[in-house]
Design an enzyme around this catalytic site. Structure first.
Site, PDB file in Angstrom:
ATOM      1  N   LYS A  14     -46.646   4.413  25.717  1.00  0.00           N
ATOM      2  CA  LYS A  14     -45.531   4.831  24.856  1.00  0.00           C
ATOM      3  C   LYS A  14     -45.388   3.877  23.678  1.00  0.00           C
ATOM      4  CE  LYS A  14     -40.587   6.077  25.236  1.00  0.00           C
ATOM      5  NZ  LYS A  14     -39.424   6.122  26.159  1.00  0.00           N
ATOM      6  N   SER A  22     -36.863  10.429  26.310  1.00  0.00           N
ATOM      7  CA  SER A  22     -37.513  10.129  25.049  1.00  0.00           C
ATOM      8  C   SER A  22     -39.023  10.030  25.151  1.00  0.00           C
ATOM      9  CB  SER A  22     -36.971   8.809  24.509  1.00  0.00           C
ATOM     10  OG  SER A  22     -37.310   7.731  25.368  1.00  0.00           O
ATOM     11  N   SER A  53     -35.727   8.703  30.751  1.00  0.00           N
ATOM     12  CA  SER A  53     -36.772   9.031  29.782  1.00  0.00           C
ATOM     13  C   SER A  53     -38.185   9.046  30.337  1.00  0.00           C
ATOM     14  CB  SER A  53     -36.707   8.060  28.595  1.00  0.00           C
ATOM     15  OG  SER A  53     -35.515   8.250  27.867  1.00  0.00           O
TER      16      SER A  53
END
Length: 504
Positions: A80, A155, A179
């Site tokens: 990420k 997210s 997330s």
């Protein structure tokens, strides 16, 4: 999905250790897959082709020389873009950091490199991890591989989508209020939020420091456990890092897949269900719960009354901490700098121009809310009260775990919604985290795995929660459930995904 990209990380590791395939071949296969489907999915913000292949070649050379390598050596991984990577752009999904190249690696990145895992690239995300749909990325939304007209969660939708689209066998995400787990639920993958402090936060671009936690994304429980074994452990560079040696989570998953659950006490959280949860999500949850009962588990309902205030408390604590953490983006030290085109160039005017241009709408919304909650005269009424609710939630968890070994709930109240459906309705968006937020407020570990297909033939998620530092219980119970699901479904749920090459 056939070929090398269809194999699990554990299967790939087995073939690599047996020298039946090389890491270069495995890594190239995933890079080819990214090239084939990335235009439809947009899971990555950048792809690290040359470095990934160089690491793969080095692993192959070391293995050919007879070196004893870590379990996942040669298995590629995606990371990420909120995790800093030396000599590679890290943006946190924001124009505020567009083009920023960190001078150091996050601890978990150093652990991945030490394990010999080629890093395929950095995955898309909501700006500074603020969102539940990956629509708030400054660089465009990620799309759900099950249906590219829908969101992949957030997210960390990029990490979950990369795994679901077979662009990567493993990915690292971060979980501040769900997330990792909510994207896992809506993409039919596995996502784990470890115990707070059990995976180093050193090198994570901070959103809410008391809530943020990195963790694994995968297609199986065992794969998540294998990655957790790599990135977990004490880090002296992180003041919140837990001391001590972590157990082997892969062993817990392997044990769980072969074991019955006789004597396991499972608590269904009364407050994490009911109104607002789609019927299909509830039905799939009940079916998975029945599989646990069939494996010997005892199931009871557990009340956690303070959970009803968790969403409100979270959306005061998170913006407050975000407001403090994001104050460093001032156009002076690093990242974006915008100077006013008229009038004097003062620090205040540069700061205002930079933040106006660099932050997106959702980031601005939360910064304003957090600044207000921390302001003189309102701190005790808002932030202080939210922290009191947090204490009540921790007490509710403690009382619940006095009665049961693990707690369970649906991971998210709905399946993946359409892109654009909720982007202009913040409250509707925030409600997607209602079942995942309590774990972050309490710092306990939680795992999401698929529970089946619900509305529109889209996946739903089953959440398992355990006491702090009892992450091994998640893998043991999750693997036991997964094994019974595979028998009931006739194979992995992810195999039912529509091929992206024919998607429109």
């Amino acid at each position: 999905m056939s070929g090398m990209i269809g194999l699990t990380a554990a299967e790939l590791a087995g073939h690599l250790h047996a020298r039946e395939v090389t890491s270069v071949e495995v890594t190239q296969a995933h890079l080819d897959r990214i090239a084939a489907v990335e235009e439809q999915v947009h899971a990555f913000l950048n792809v690290n082709t040359d470095q990934a292949l160089a690491v793969a070649a080095e692993v192959d050379s070391r293995r050919a020389q007879g070196e004893d390598l870590p379990d996942l050596a040669g298995v590629p991984v995606a990371v990420k873009d909120i995790v800093v990577t030396k000599d590679q752009v890290t943006t946190a999904g924001s124009r505020m950091l567009q083009g920023w190249v960190p001078p150091y690696d996050a601890t978990l990145v150093r652990q991945l490199r030490a394990a010999g895992m080629p890093i395929l690239g950095k995955t898309n995300m909501d700006e500074f991890a603020m969102g539940s749909s990956t629509e708030h990325s400054a660089f465009g939304p990620t799309r759900n591989p099950w249906d590219t007209s829908r969101i992949p969660g957030g997210s960390g939708g990029g990490s979950a989508a990369a795994v679901a689209a077979f662009e990567a066998p493993l990915a690292v995400g971060t979980d501040t209020g769900g997330s990792i787990r909510q994207p896992a639920a809506v993409t039919g993958t596995v996502g784990v939020k470890p115990t707070y402090g059990s995976v180093s936060r050193y090198g994570l671009v901070a959103l809410a420091s008391s809530l943020d936690q990195a963790g694994p994304c995968s297609r199986t429980v065992l794969d998540a456990a294998l990655l957790h074994d790599v990135i977990g452990g004490h880090d002296p560079l992180d003041a919140t890092s837990l001391p001590g040696v972590q157990p082997c989570y892969a062993d817990a998953a392997r044990e769980g897949a072969q074991a019955d659950l006789t004597g396991l006490r499972v608590g269904v959280v009364r407050e994490l269900g009911g109104e607002g949860y789609h019927a299909g999500v509830r039905d799939r949850f009940t079916e998975s719960l029945d599989l646990l009962v069939g494996a010997g588990a005892d199931v009871v309902e557990v009340a956690c009354p303070s959970f009803e205030a968790a969403l409100a408390a979270y959306y005061l604590i998170l913006p407050s901490e975000a407001s403090s953490n994001l104050a460093k983006f001032d156009g002076m030290r690093y990242g974006l700098r915008v100077e006013p085109t008229d009038g004097p160039v003062t620090a205040e005017r540069v700061m205002a121009a930079t933040r106006g241009a660099g932050f997106g709408a959702e980031a601005k919304r939360r910064i304003i809310l957090g600044t207000y909650a921390l302001s003189a005269g309102y701190y005790d009424a808002y932030y202080g009260s939210a922290q009191k609710v947090r204490t009540l939630i921790q007490r509710d968890f403690a009382a619940a775990f006095d009665q049961v070994d693990v707690l369970v709930s649906p991971t998210a109240p709905t399946t993946a919604f359409a892109l654009g459906e909720k982007v202009d309705d913040p409250m509707a968006m925030y409600l997607n985290d209602v079942a995942t937020i309590p774990a972050n407020l309490a710092g306990i570990p939680a795992l999401s795995l698929p529970s089946g297909l619900a509305e529109n033939d889209l996946p739903a998620g089953f959440q398992i929660l355990a006491p702090a530092k009892a992450d091994a219980s998640l893998y043991r119970v999750g693997a036991a459930l997964e094994a019974r699901q595979l028998a009931a479904w006739g194979g992995p749920l992810i195999n039912r995904i529509r091929p992206l090459e024919t998607a429109t």
